[in-house]
Design an enzyme around this catalytic site. Structure first.
Site: not given
Ligand code: ITT
Length: 193
Positions: A68, A149-151, A171, A176
């Site tokens: 997560d 995502g927020y990249d 990256k 992280h």
């Molecule tokens: P799973 O639960 O199926 O693993 P998810 O997309 O729902 O997939 P998360 O609950 O961990 O995953 O959500 C975290 C969110 O944070 C994800 O949807 C992205 O928008 C963002 N995120 C996670 N890792 C990121 C990264 O490396 N770079 C940018 N945004 C990221």
């Protein structure tokens, strides 16, 4: 060694495959025919990470790992944090979530933030967790088109590029996710000897 990764996020799967040593075969949920959504109802990143792995084990009875991730922004009290995936609402897109952050952070002078990933390895009997954190800042506008995502709005400390301006390899030098995965891989090596 074959490892089941409890994620439905194909971007995460691709990143982890690019980090993992060739002797680790990382299998995703699609590969085993799982189409559902993993539950994420805890109020901590650690809790959600464990919840996903436990849920999958209950369905397939094979050891698996999950992760997560949250983006934690100081100026807005740690938001979006554990709600990073659904910050702008239940079915929010990456774009919706980024827009919400940019609006909340409009002309805010303090822009420090960090990504936190917690990987859980769940064997069915017990579990271990590995945390990776990358410090950085929230940009005023999107930069770059790679990643997810927020990249586009996150620039790690020590780089002049946002995550979305980087190749996967670039990256990984900051990521992280890589920091937590490397600890996990090290753990696997230790228990194998
Ligand atoms: P799973 O639960 O199926 O693993 P998810 O997309 O729902 O997939 P998360 O609950 O961990 O995953 O959500 C975290 C969110 O944070 C994800 O949807 C992205 O928008 C963002 N995120 C996670 N890792 C990121 C990264 O490396 N770079 C940018 N945004 C990221």
């Amino acid at each position: 060694m074959r490892l089941l990764f409890a994620t439905s996020n194909q971007h995460k799967l691709m990143e982890v495959r690019s980090i993992a040593a060739p002797e680790l075969e990382i299998v995703g949920l699609k590969d085993i025919g799982f189409e559902g959504e993993l539950p994420e109802t805890c109020d901590t990143i650690e809790g959600n990470s464990l919840q996903k792995a436990e849920y999958l084990y209950a369905h397939y009875h094979i050891p698996c790992f999950s992760e997560d991730t949250g983006l934690i922004i100081d100026a807005i009290d740690g938001e979006p944090g554990v709600y990073s995936a659904r910050y702008a609402g239940e079915n929010a897109s990456f774009d919706d979530n980024v827009n919400k952050v940019l609006n909340k952070m409009k002309s805010h002078p303090i822009r420090t933030a960090r990504f936190k990933t917690v990987i859980t390895y769940y064997t069915g009997k017990d579990y271990v967790q590995f945390t990776g954190i990358t410090e950085g800042e929230i940009l005023q506008d999107r930069k770059g088109t790679q990643g997810f995502g927020y990249d586009p709005i996150f620039k790690p400390v020590g780089s002049h590029k946002s995550y979305a301006e980087m190749s996967l390899e670039e990256k990984n030098a900051f990521s992280h996710r890589k920091k937590s995965f490397d600890q996990f891989a090290n753990h696997l090596r230790q228990i194998a000897v």
